[in-house]
Design an enzyme around this catalytic site. Sequence first.
Site, PDB file in Angstrom:
ATOM      1  N   CYS A  24      16.773 102.583 -27.488  1.00 27.28           N
ATOM      2  CA  CYS A  24      18.078 101.485 -27.057  1.00 27.28           C
ATOM      3  C   CYS A  24      18.118 100.585 -28.399  1.00 27.28           C
ATOM      4  CB  CYS A  24      17.066 101.175 -25.744  1.00 27.28           C
ATOM      5  SG  CYS A  24      17.519 102.260 -24.637  1.00 27.28           S
TER       6      CYS A  24
ATOM      7  N   TYR B 292      13.740  99.376 -43.664  1.00 23.95           N
ATOM      8  CA  TYR B 292      13.639  98.790 -45.433  1.00 23.95           C
ATOM      9  C   TYR B 292      15.845  99.474 -45.722  1.00 23.95           C
ATOM     10  CZ  TYR B 292       8.602  99.331 -44.737  1.00 23.95           C
ATOM     11  OH  TYR B 292       7.478  98.175 -44.603  1.00 23.95           O
TER      12      TYR B 292
HETATM   13  N1  LLP Z   1      -2.512  98.843 -52.447  1.00 24.45           N
HETATM   14  C1  LLP Z   1      -2.243  98.128 -52.451  1.00 24.45           C
HETATM   15  C2  LLP Z   1      -2.703  96.611 -51.808  1.00 24.45           C
HETATM   16  C3  LLP Z   1      -1.260  98.277 -51.275  1.00 24.45           C
HETATM   17  O1  LLP Z   1      -0.755  96.743 -50.823  1.00 24.45           O
HETATM   18  C4  LLP Z   1      -0.133  98.656 -51.076  1.00 24.45           C
HETATM   19  C5  LLP Z   1       1.522  98.648 -50.697  1.00 24.45           C
HETATM   20  C6  LLP Z   1      -0.634  99.988 -51.557  1.00 24.45           C
HETATM   21  C7  LLP Z   1      -1.923 100.093 -52.579  1.00 24.45           C
HETATM   22  C8  LLP Z   1       0.142 101.635 -52.009  1.00 24.45           C
HETATM   23  O2  LLP Z   1       1.190 101.668 -52.063  1.00 24.45           O
HETATM   24  P1  LLP Z   1       2.146 102.854 -52.689  1.00 24.45           P
HETATM   25  O3  LLP Z   1       1.305 103.496 -53.889  1.00 24.45           O
HETATM   26  O4  LLP Z   1       1.941 103.617 -51.028  1.00 24.45           O
HETATM   27  O5  LLP Z   1       3.372 102.126 -52.331  1.00 24.45           O
HETATM   28  N2  LLP Z   1       5.943 100.362 -45.258  1.00 24.45           N
HETATM   29  C9  LLP Z   1       6.145  99.964 -46.353  1.00 24.45           C
HETATM   30  C10 LLP Z   1       5.133 100.211 -47.796  1.00 24.45           C
HETATM   31  C11 LLP Z   1       4.502  99.202 -47.370  1.00 24.45           C
HETATM   32  C12 LLP Z   1       3.467  98.993 -48.771  1.00 24.45           C
HETATM   33  C13 LLP Z   1       2.667  98.082 -48.455  1.00 24.45           C
HETATM   34  N3  LLP Z   1       1.101  98.025 -49.934  1.00 24.45           N
HETATM   35  C14 LLP Z   1       7.790 101.385 -46.433  1.00 24.45           C
HETATM   36  O6  LLP Z   1       7.739 102.320 -45.887  1.00 24.45           O
HETATM   37  O7  LLP Z   1       8.213 101.054 -47.964  1.00 24.45           O
END
Ligand code: LLP
Length: 462
Positions: free
Chosen positions: A385, A358
């Site tokens: 790598c 990202y």
């Molecule tokens: N609820 C649902 C349905 C979600 O899809 C997500 C995150 C959350 C709650 C929690 O969101 P948060 O509070 O953590 O923003 N891998 C990505 C983030 C993907 C988020 C996926 N869904 C990153 O590293 O930024």
Amino acid sequence: MISTQAVEVENSGRQYLLLNQSRYANQQLLPLTAVVNSRDCLEIGGCDVTKLVEQYGSPLYILDEETLRRSCRQYRDALKRYYPGASQVLYASKAWSCLTVCALAFSEGLGIDVVSGGELYTSLQAGVSADKIYFHGNNKSLSELELAIASGCTIVVDNYLELQTLASITGKSTAPVRIMLRFTPGIECHTHEYIRTGHLDSKFGFDPNQLEQVFAYVLQQPALNCIGIHAHIGSQIFELQPHQDLADVMVEWLRIASSYGLPVKELNVGGGLGIRYTESDDPPSIDDWVKTVAEAIVVACQSQQLPLPKLLCEPGRSLVGPACVTAYTVGSRKEIPTVRTYLAVDGGMSDNPRPITYQSRYRAVVANRMSAPLLETVTIAGKHCESGDILIKDALLPKTEPGDILVVMGTGAYNYSMASNYNRLPRSAAVLVSNGEANLILQRETYQDLIRQDRLPERLLG
Ligand code: LLP
């Protein structure tokens, strides 16, 4: 004036850590218990980071219990303060699913949001009670649905196929299964396109244009007990307006549901609150976020003359992200005159895939020389790598030597949970620190672990 990594000041008896000259800007990048000790080393949870690395090796995730508990309480208490109805905070365990983090969140009164059989299993094994687990996912398998029903958790249904599958398999079970319905709210917000989920062109949730058909369908299913509605607009969001808009949209859905006679009592507004990864990030506080959401729902319910639903939210990043740092050992250096200096560490995209995925930005400090002057800007490279395996493009650091301990801040969310064995690097260990005690919560993988699932056909044996 030469800036230094850290300056200690005494303020109301508490030591404050000042980084890069800007106390308020940078203190928030480290966990709450971070101080510099008399050896000029970074200490978190009363544990000297350099000693933790001596004992547990590196890369090492260091999770500060106090910071995590404090954010859980901030959500919980703010909901009580600003929302007159019932409420429940769920920890979105996709941010970091492991036994300890789930158990800690649960011990603070939080429920858990899971998105796979694996996360569900982890939560159950962590002792989380099923009535506080909510199972999401846009393509749950039959066996995942069966596991969910057997466990007694609530299933957040994403699409028609899932509704049909559930109706057919729950016909055999005795009690109706508790479900919520997820809709796409059609709300745009400014975040990376991969982590945006609220706009209409999203793979998640029912199309809100089909709201009434979905309600009508669910009403005809005696095996399904629809208790609520869910939506989530995205992640790492700094604006409050989209969350306020979401509240309005969802209360309108609630009104339509009640006009259909659907006994919807819970509203789950998802997660999404962003955190500070660098001094230029300026997210709202947990308190502000909860206040905005809670007040918007109260006002919308009043204007629609609806009773207040139970309000659920499911933050991940803002709970666990700021509570953890990753400690690396500095290795080789490559200086390209007039271009840049690469400083390599002993991990990289396998323990933190966020920069390469990202273009996420992080900040780092040298944990064994916290007050050393910041003399050079270097590029922190991982050991994979892959040219894109860069953790930080421009890190302002003291002059470093091989063996120094580099600490990248704000790595609690979506680091371990997205970690891989790329290049067959064993996954890193994690420790939980609190009051001078460190507990190993994730063991470092070994080379044996790496080949545990490998099978070599006999005909290939020498
Ligand atoms: N609820 C649902 C349905 C979600 O899809 C997500 C995150 C959350 C709650 C929690 O969101 P948060 O509070 O953590 O923003 N891998 C990505 C983030 C993907 C988020 C996926 N869904 C990153 O590293 O930024």
